[in-house]
Design an enzyme around this catalytic site. Structure first.
Site, PDB file in Angstrom:
ATOM      1  N   ARG A1026       1.811  -6.741  -8.499  1.00 27.90           N
ATOM      2  CA  ARG A1026       1.384  -5.343  -8.582  1.00 27.90           C
ATOM      3  C   ARG A1026       0.732  -5.116  -9.940  1.00 27.90           C
ATOM      4  O   ARG A1026       1.268  -5.523 -10.962  1.00 27.90           O
ATOM      5  CB  ARG A1026       2.608  -4.460  -8.419  1.00 27.90           C
ATOM      6  CG  ARG A1026       2.312  -3.006  -8.217  1.00 27.90           C
ATOM      7  CD  ARG A1026       3.596  -2.227  -8.091  1.00 27.90           C
ATOM      8  NE  ARG A1026       4.308  -2.496  -6.843  1.00 27.90           N
ATOM      9  CZ  ARG A1026       5.623  -2.312  -6.706  1.00 27.90           C
ATOM     10  NH1 ARG A1026       6.357  -1.895  -7.717  1.00 27.90           N
ATOM     11  NH2 ARG A1026       6.196  -2.543  -5.553  1.00 27.90           N
ATOM     12  N   ARG A1095       7.282   2.629 -14.867  1.00 26.87           N
ATOM     13  CA  ARG A1095       6.289   2.000 -13.993  1.00 26.87           C
ATOM     14  C   ARG A1095       4.917   2.647 -14.144  1.00 26.87           C
ATOM     15  O   ARG A1095       4.737   3.538 -14.954  1.00 26.87           O
ATOM     16  CB  ARG A1095       6.763   2.141 -12.540  1.00 26.87           C
ATOM     17  CG  ARG A1095       8.178   1.632 -12.296  1.00 26.87           C
ATOM     18  CD  ARG A1095       8.146   0.268 -11.710  1.00 26.87           C
ATOM     19  NE  ARG A1095       9.459  -0.263 -11.414  1.00 26.87           N
ATOM     20  CZ  ARG A1095       9.946  -0.453 -10.180  1.00 26.87           C
ATOM     21  NH1 ARG A1095       9.238  -0.071  -9.132  1.00 26.87           N
ATOM     22  NH2 ARG A1095      11.119  -1.001  -9.997  1.00 26.87           N
ATOM     23  N   LYS A1165      14.694   1.663 -12.448  1.00 25.73           N
ATOM     24  CA  LYS A1165      13.260   1.945 -12.583  1.00 25.73           C
ATOM     25  C   LYS A1165      13.032   3.395 -13.030  1.00 25.73           C
ATOM     26  O   LYS A1165      13.896   4.264 -12.839  1.00 25.73           O
ATOM     27  CB  LYS A1165      12.565   1.692 -11.260  1.00 25.73           C
ATOM     28  CG  LYS A1165      13.089   2.477 -10.091  1.00 25.73           C
ATOM     29  CD  LYS A1165      12.390   2.002  -8.830  1.00 25.73           C
ATOM     30  CE  LYS A1165      13.130   2.457  -7.576  1.00 25.73           C
ATOM     31  NZ  LYS A1165      12.652   1.822  -6.385  1.00 25.73           N
ATOM     32  N   LYS A1167       9.896   6.459 -13.194  1.00 26.97           N
ATOM     33  CA  LYS A1167       8.561   6.767 -12.674  1.00 26.97           C
ATOM     34  C   LYS A1167       8.053   8.113 -13.201  1.00 26.97           C
ATOM     35  O   LYS A1167       8.810   9.087 -13.221  1.00 26.97           O
ATOM     36  CB  LYS A1167       8.606   6.809 -11.146  1.00 26.97           C
ATOM     37  CG  LYS A1167       8.996   5.465 -10.537  1.00 26.97           C
ATOM     38  CD  LYS A1167       9.067   5.539  -9.034  1.00 26.97           C
ATOM     39  CE  LYS A1167       9.307   4.169  -8.444  1.00 26.97           C
ATOM     40  NZ  LYS A1167       9.372   4.201  -6.982  1.00 26.97           N
ATOM     41  N   CYS A1392       8.294  -7.352   2.603  1.00 27.34           N
ATOM     42  CA  CYS A1392       9.339  -6.710   1.807  1.00 27.34           C
ATOM     43  C   CYS A1392      10.720  -7.185   2.249  1.00 27.34           C
ATOM     44  O   CYS A1392      11.102  -7.060   3.410  1.00 27.34           O
ATOM     45  CB  CYS A1392       9.254  -5.194   1.947  1.00 27.34           C
ATOM     46  SG  CYS A1392      10.592  -4.418   1.060  1.00 27.34           S
ATOM     47  N   CYS A1431      12.811   1.106   4.980  1.00 31.18           N
ATOM     48  CA  CYS A1431      14.205   1.203   4.544  1.00 31.18           C
ATOM     49  C   CYS A1431      14.349   2.475   3.724  1.00 31.18           C
ATOM     50  O   CYS A1431      13.357   3.114   3.373  1.00 31.18           O
ATOM     51  CB  CYS A1431      14.591  -0.031   3.732  1.00 31.18           C
ATOM     52  SG  CYS A1431      14.120   0.049   2.001  1.00 31.18           S
ATOM     53  N   CYS A1435       9.702   4.005  -0.505  1.00 27.53           N
ATOM     54  CA  CYS A1435       8.476   3.787  -1.279  1.00 27.53           C
ATOM     55  C   CYS A1435       7.325   4.716  -0.888  1.00 27.53           C
ATOM     56  O   CYS A1435       6.515   5.059  -1.723  1.00 27.53           O
ATOM     57  CB  CYS A1435       8.032   2.341  -1.154  1.00 27.53           C
ATOM     58  SG  CYS A1435       9.209   1.229  -1.912  1.00 27.53           S
TER      59      CYS A1435
END
Ligand code: SF4
Length: 1533
Positions: A1026, A1095, A1165, A1167, A1392, A1431, A1435
């Site tokens: 990515r 990110r 993470k 964001k 994934c 899931c 995302c």
């Protein structure tokens, strides 16, 4: 047992019952493996009941049913069983017969029965039968339901008696009005079949197995007393029947003679028409067949009371006119005649039809027709007539000639569609013509209006099959000449013939010759004086000199054509008539894998042997998984190898669903190659309506394990010093490897590309698993030698690692207690060792709908129905891991810990003794599964007498992500070492945690996971990369570079992500570093694209306010740079020079320092996003920090409203996790925003939960702390206070497609990229198109948060060019439904690792299914935000959508409703674990209701709340409250 007697309703059923009772093997031909035929559903039903066959040799044997697709050369499956003495029947549609003529001849002398249902079912074509009438088989016809039963039985009895093949054919429609009949009388069937004859055939096997062996076989006939004995087998009489031979020889000679004397089209009287007649061998004659048939019918009459003859006659004994019907309407005609018997027009008319059609017995026909008959009408239902006179007319004429002499007129008719309504006028028309003075031949009777056929078995191919022909079209355009294109019209030639290789090859050669002549004509014209102008001549001469050069001829052609058009002379016009020939055509012949069964006779051979410069495209459609189930004796040959061995051909093996680029390359090379080319194209499908997803998955499996390798072979390369062979996939199968080794190509290949060496050296198809298991077990045993205590074997099946971790820990603890403990996965355990275990413990988790995890499947399959294992001396216990809340519906609760419970039961049934009661771990318990486990484990130690051991060592705590980060030396770990290890495609587990920080994840292709496991291979590891691209703005040059990387290093596609960046998939380990370096060269990087860091920072892409967008984007960039990790590990690992020397900032001793993050980075993470009102296209509420841009009174960017604590991740059924929306902290100035972001991040760094990753996101920190306290902490670090939140308004969170103009006069076009996947397909070259645009674009690309792309900053003067390209590549199409335009999906399968269900590949399919409803209720253009993820990680930010689907298990989703249209409100769970049919059943009426009852401007999410369909979710903490479908507590366990 036999099928119980009852009623039979259809001829298909009647026939299936008889075939089942009378055979050892039934080959059931089906439209597809997934669709049953009119016979196969019955056959399978009998088989599932374990109904027995009457002819079975072993007690209790059940006939074998072999299901074969109609287009997979079904008769091939007959050879092997019939040659090993099995009685075989085939149930089939008539469509297979013509292509199978070759087999029919070979099978004629075996007692095989073919039950043929004529097609198309509503109006069948009988020409299929007449076309194969001379193949040496006996043909029986039935017309009614009762006849279908009796003729089916006759067919089997006749086959046994005559030793020859019998075709029993019928038109299902003929018996439409028939009421049900009684099922067959099994005793009568047994008697009529004559089991002794059956036994004699079954006890013999001619030893040949292939289909090419033995063509000179003679039938073995019965010696049954009701029949004249005839015997012969492979030329040798059987002793007990030898005495009868002499008389037969005589009879055979006589009948040969008589047959030669009849000078007609009718077949020779000797039934074995296809082979040379050897005078020493007795044969079965036509008269024998009739005698046998009469014998069978006399039994039927005696036992069942029904009477049959070779020809059927219905009508008065004094009839003057007879109508011979060869078609499906005979029963209608008979009915009319019978009703009219007493008088009227038809009183002297009789109907005749053949029951025994072949051999055709004139004497029997003459006997059947009353002597009073003067005129005969022959009605033939033949759709495609190849001769002037119908074949049945000729048969009848011949017979009549030798008959009683009373018949004066025989007239042939073409029989159209007849039904109860039009039968009387049709009959009248027949008679009028027949009795007229000069009857017209070939008059058409019946209707021409045939109801539309239900073409189950046509030549129709699935939509996907057109992919390759579309590519031909795309590559060569008008130059492509496809000789046998299925849809092309060839007047008067049947589609079967047109599609045949011979026809195609012939027309290609004709085409080549035509062009050669044309070139001569042009040459002549170049010197002619017949042109009006002078111009054409010199151009024609130039053209003629270059006619064979594709490019030059094409280039000059345009000029020539213009000159000719201006000239206008007759000669010019003449030449213009053949315009196409001015271009050198690319000549293609399209074939199927059916050619591979008999290469020597196939189109492939013709082409290769001719050496002509033509191209063959051969499409193989056998799915990989079906080939495993296919008959092992079907000798499908490798066309590629055959062609390579031939030596003169270009050969390529391709698969459009694996590598599109490779297909293009292969076709271009084939076109260029001067000589024959063979391009093999893989396109596996099960049924005609397979979705591209199925095709894709099958292709991947086949390519991945080397069953369908991708390669190109050019024998001319050697002369140029290049290898002939190029391998484009990773693995090859053994045969190909052998060929290459022989040809020395393999060595060359390995030298050229050492990376392939290890995979090339592996043999596929060899079963090494068993040995591996044994080895592993033995190694353990050796290890245990030194230990003294009791043995304890621990087997686990694990899908997420918990079960294996528990098992390994248990084993360690066992060892510490002095036990000889062994631990292994269930799949590695040899089951045969189980009875010799003393103590064994199983630990299994629960997968899918209560299934064993993948690594426990095989073990469970082997043990579940096992009755042989004796476990009396084995002590056992089972521990299961499950989640009681996983299945919300009560009826599904049985799945909770089902594998553990099932295994416990089976072990007990096999006599094993309990070591301890089953233990059950439940994720819902206070400590998760540990609660149950802690109760269970001590019981094991107690049972083994080691519970009181003292001085046990302390166990190290499990390694956590925090430990890994800390020990990694600022994200280095052992990544470098791992990259160099070529023995595996993977990196170690802890390195994989670290590479995330570098922007790459390890994944494995889940489509091929199971298959690889079965092959004993490690998963197909590859990496996702990515990029970091703040605000999603890329230059055109960067776009091209990204495109290059995806093609050369990835899987040929790019994903535009929901965080506005590029993502590559399928990058294998050896290409990881080159890819990282290429990204770096494009002035991008991947640092911090994933991992526990900040990110990619997002920013509204806003095409209408470019100035503001630019300012906001600058803030995004600044934040991104400011929060970037400082470690130099990234450069050190990825950006090394060619000698692999490290580029180090300060020598090897450098010690990194992370001023913002510290050595353990963030707990999770992080964001950040910026949205510019009124567009919330980056979903500002869904991020750890959401920044809402505020415009000052001067129109410039003044600052931001700051939101904190939004976040999407959640875990199904874990109410402690939830999605959350950001809460307001206040306003900050634009030039301070990066500092504010830093301070928020630092508070989270220091206060976030580092113990529980499920509770580590900022949202939980803010919720636990409270917004005010949190704000205080930020302000404290910042040293300033937030200003008052400024007013703003959002209108939507979706993109606006099409052209928009901004305030500076520049233009922007938003392209719809479905789910962000940029790729080329045969029908849509999106990737190429965007690349072409990038090459000329002077502006920029803006990636949107909804995964689309904006072609930005286009000046007015460049508009036409960009518009032209958009049009050319169909990128200007934005006329999709509002729902589709507002949809988005995450990647999920196949890459994934967290995906529980499909998403990106499935959402478009689901929308397809909803669009009809949208259209119907008038919502086509209404925007409804619909999102899907594989899931609950979320995302694609599903929780904020108006309607969302979140994967729960493969094919099952949780459904959420009520999200806010512009992303301001979370949705709420509406239904759990629903599948497609339920989704559609909910969505369709709901959409309808919305269309009818919505208020002005009301959005779908708001509507659902107003109508009470769902309750509103105010914020994350009430996400689980008041859900529409409450997760019930389980009160049973
Ligand atoms: S939402 Fe889940 S399945 Fe989809 S890409 Fe993210 S982690 Fe994978």
């Amino acid at each position: 047992m036999t099928p119980s007697r009852g009623q039979v309703h259809s001829p298909g059923e009647a026939v299936a019952r008889i075939a089942y009772l009378s055979s050892d093997v039934v080959v059931a031909v089906q439209p597809s493996q997934a669709t049953d035929s009119e016979f196969s559903s019955h056959l399978k039903r009998f088989q599932s009941r374990k109904a027995k066959s009457l002819v079975a040799t072993a007690d209790g044997a059940v006939p074998e049913i072999i299901s074969v697709r109609h287009n997979a050369d079904p008769l091939l499956s007959v050879f092997s069983p019939v040659r090993s003495g099995k009685l075989v029947a085939v149930t089939t549609p008539s469509s297979i017969l013509l292509p199978a003529i070759f087999h029919l001849y070979k099978l004629a002398n075996y007692p095989v029965v073919l039950h043929v249902s004529l097609q198309p079912a509503n109006f069948p074509d009988f020409s299929v039968i007449t076309a194969i009438r001379n193949s040496g088989w006996t043909f029986l016809q039935s017309q009614t339901l009762q006849e279908a039963q009796d003729m089916a039985l006759t067919a089997h009895a006749l086959a046994l008696r005559s030793g020859k093949g019998v075709v029993h054919f019928f038109a299902t429609g003929s018996s439409e009005g028939d009421g049900p009949i009684e099922a067959e009388d099994v005793n009568a069937v047994r008697e009529i079949l004559d089991l002794d004859t059956a036994r004699r055939f079954q006890s013999s096997s001619d030893g040949a197995t292939g289909i090419y062996a033995d063509d000179g076989r003679r039938p073995v006939a019965s010696d049954r007393s009701d029949l004249p004995p005839v015997v012969g087998r492979n030329g040798a009489p059987t002793p007990d029947l030898a005495s009868s031979i002499h008389s037969k020889l005589e009879s055979s000679r006589t009948s040969e003679l008589s047959s030669q004397q009849s000078a007609t089209e009718s077949p020779p009287s000797v039934a074995s028409a296809a082979t040379t007649i050897e005078t020493t061998v007795p044969v079965v004659t036509s008269e024998d067949i009739l005698r046998y048939a009469n014998g069978v019918w006399s039994h039927i009459k005696r036992l069942l009371g029904r009477e049959y003859q070779a020809f059927y006659y219905a009508g008065p004994a004094n009839a003057e006119n007879a109508i011979f019907v060869f078609g499906s309407g005979a029963s209608y005609f008979t009915k009319v005649i019978e009703e009219a018997r007493r008088g009227g027009d038809f009183s002297k008319v009789g109907i005749v039809a053949a029951r025994l059609y072949r051999p055709w017995l004139s004497s029997a026909l003459i006997e059947a027709i009353p002597q009073s008959v003067k005129r005969i009408a022959v009605l033939e239902q033949i759709h495609r007539r190849t001769t002037k006179w119908g074949p049945v007319l000729l048969d009848v004429l011949t017979s009549i000639k030798s008959g009683f002499g009373g018949v004066q007129t025989v007239v042939g008719y073409q029989l159209g569609y007849v039904n109860a309504k039009n039968v009387t006028p049709s009959l009248r028309a027949v008679l009028q013509n027949l009795t007229s003075e000069k009857p017209v031949q070939n008059l058409e009777v019946g209707s021409k209006d045939v109801p539309a056929p239900v073409t189950d078995y046509g030549l129709e191919k699935p939509q996907v099959e057109t992919a390759y022909t579309k590519i031909l079209d795309q590559l060569f355009g008008q130059r492509a000449f496809v000789a046998n294109a299925l849809k092309s019209s060839h007047a008067g030639i049947s589609s079967t013939v047109v599609a045949s290789p011979e026809f195609g090859f012939g027309s290609l050669i004709a085409r080549k010759e035509r062009r050669a002549r044309f070139v001569d004509e042009v040459k002549e014209a170049a010197t002619s004086n017949q042109f009006i102008t002078e111009n054409p001549k010199s151009w024609l001469a130039r053209w003629a000199a270059n006619a064979d050069d594709v490019t030059k001829a094409g280039e000059i052609a345009d000029d020539v054509l213009t000159r000719l058009e201006t000239d206008g002379s007759p000669l010019a016009r003449n030449l213009l008539d053949n315009k196409r020939l001015f271009r050198k055509e690319s000549l293609w012949l399209v074939g199927s894998d059916a050619w591979s069964y008999d290469l020597g006779n196939s189109g492939v051979h013709h082409v290769l042997a001719s050496g002509e410069n033509v191209n063959l495209l051969i499409i193989d459609s056998t799915p990989y998984s079906e080939r495993a189930a296919a008959d092992a004796n079907r000798r499908k040959k490798d066309i590629g190898l055959y062609a390579m061995n031939f030596g003169n051909a270009y050969v390529a093996s391709t698969a459009v669903y694996s590598s599109y680029t490779q297909v293009l390359q292969a076709m271009l090379e084939a076109d260029k190659f001067d000589g024959p080319s063979v391009v093999l194209a893989y396109l596996p499908y099960f049924g005609e309506h397979d979705s591209p997803l199925t095709v894709l998955q099958e292709t991947k499996k086949a390519v991945d394990v080397g069953y369908w390798p991708l390669y190109r072979w050019n024998p001319h390369n050697e002369a140029k010093g290049e290898p002939n062979f190029s391998l484009d996939s990773e693995h090859i199968k053994k045969e190909l490897k052998d060929f290459l080794a022989r040809d020395n190509q393999l060595t060359q290949l390995m030298k050229k590309d050492p990376a392939f060496a290890s995979s090339l050296a592996q043999d596929f198809g060899t079963e090494v698993r068993a040995q591996q298991k044994r080895k592993a077990k033995d190694a353990y045993n050796q290890l245990l030698e030194g230990l003294l205590g009791a043995p304890l074997t621990i087997l686990y099946a694990s899908d997420n690692g918990n079960a294996s971790t528990l098992a390994k820990r248990l084993a360690n603890r066992g060892k510490a207690r002095g036990l000889k403990s062994t631990v292994m996965s269930m799949e590695d355990y040899p089951l045969e060792d189980l009875p010799s275990e003393e103590n064994i413990v199983f630990i299994t988790s629960t997968a899918g709908q209560g299934e064993f995890p993948q690594d426990g499947h095989a073990f469970w399959e082997a043990i579940k129905d096992n009755t042989e294992l004796d476990l009396a001396t084995v002590r056992y216990s089972v521990f299961g891991l499950g989640d009681k809340h996983y299945w919300p519906r009560k009826e599904d609760r049985i799945y909770y810990n089902k594998p553990a419970k099932d295994l416990n039961r089976v072990l007990s049934n096999l006599g094993a003794q309990k070591l301890a009661d089953i233990g059950l771990g439940d994720d819902q318990d206070p400590d998760g599964f540990q609660t149950g486990y802690q109760e269970w484990e001590p019981k094991i130690w107690q049972a083994l007498g080691v519970d009181k051991v003292e001085g046990l060592p302390e166990e190290p705590p499990p390694l956590t992500n925090e430990d890994i980060k800390l020990a990694s030396n600022y994200l280095r770990g052992t990544i470098l070492e791992g990259l160099k290890d070529t023995s595996t495609g993977a990196l170690s587990a802890s390195d994989c945690q670290l590479t995330k920080f570098h922007g790459t994840y390890m994944q494995d292709d889940r489509d091929v996971r199971d298959e690889r496991k079965a092959q004993g291979l490690e998963p197909a590891y590859s990496f996702m990369i990515r990029c970091r691209l703040a605000g999603g703005v890329a230059t055109p040059q960067q776009w091209v570079q990204m495109d290059d990387i995806s093609t050369s290093l990835g899987n040929e596609t790019m994903k535009l992500t929901t965080r506005q960046t590029f993502q590559f998939h399928g990058v294998i380990k050896s290409k990881l570093k080159p890819a990282m370096q290429a990204i770096n060269r494009s002035l991008m990087d991947t640092i911090a694209a994933c991992g526990d860091v900040n990110r990619n920072v997002m920013c509204s892409s806003l095409p209408t306010q470019s100035k503001l967008q630019k300012q906001a984007w600058a803030s995004a960039k600044r934040i991104s740079d400011h929060l970037l990790p400082s470690t130099t590990a990234y450069h050190e690992i990825w950006l090394t020079d060619d000698d692999d020397k490290k580029i180090q900032v300060a020598g090897n001793a450098v010690q990194d320092f992370e001023p913002l993050y510290g050595p353990t980075y963030l707990p999770r993470k992080f964001k950040i996003t910026i949205a510019i009102p009124p567009h919330n296209d980056t979903d500002v509420y869904a991020h750890d920090i959401g920044l809402i841009a505020i415009r000052g009174s001067d129109g410039e960017l003044e600052g931001f409203n700051v939101l904190v604590g939004g976040g999407m991740g959640a875990t199904h059924n874990n109410k402690k996790t939830y999605p959350q929306i950001g809460r307001h902290l206040g306003f900050c100035k634009a030039d301070e925003v990066h500092t504010v972001c830093e301070k928020v991040m630092l508070v989270q760094r220091d206060h976030g939960d580092r113990k529980n990753r499920k509770h580590a996101r900022l949202k939980y920190t803010v919720d636990d702390m409270g917004v005010d306290v949190f704000r205080g902490k930020v302000e404290e670090l910042w040293g300033e206070k937030f200003g008052k939140q400024r007013p703003f308004e959002f209108a939507s969170n979706i993109d606006t497609f099409g052209w928009l103009r901004d305030e500076t006069g520049l233009n922007h076009f938003t392209v719809f990229v479905e789910n962000g996947r940029v790729e080329d397909t045969a029908t849509f070259q999106m990737k190429t198109g965007l690349r072409e645009i990038a090459k000329v674009l002077k502006g920029e690309f803006r990636l949107t948060g909804n995964q689309h792309v904006i072609i930005s900053n286009v000046a007015d003067e460049d508009l036409d060019e960009i518009k032209g390209l958009l049009r050319k590549y169909k990128l200007d199409n934005v006329h999709f439904s509002g729902l589709r335009l507002s949809s988005s999906a995450c990647v999920a399968f196949p890459t994934c690792g967290l995906a529980m269900a499909e998403s990106e590949r499935y959402l478009p399919v689901l929308i397809d299914k909803l669009e009809a409803t949208l259209e119907e209720v008038g919502l086509r253009n209404d925007s409804i935000v619909m999102r899907m993820t594989g899931c609950p990680n979320g995302c694609a930010r599903p929780w904020l959508a108006e309607v969302a689907f979140v994967g729960k298990a493969y094919g099952a989703y949780n459904m959420y409703l009520g999200g806010g249209y512009h992303g301001q409100r979370l949705g709420k769970l509406y239904r759990s674990s629903i599948k497609e049919d339920e989704i559609l059943a909910i969505m369709r009426p709901l959409l309808k209701q919305y269309a009818l009852e919505r208020e002005e401007g009301e959005r779908f999410g708001d509507f659902c709340i107003r109508k009470g369909v769902i309750q509103a979710t105010k914020e994350g903490r009430d996400f689980h409250d008041n859900v529409a479908e409450e997760d019930e507590e389980d009160d049973e366990e």
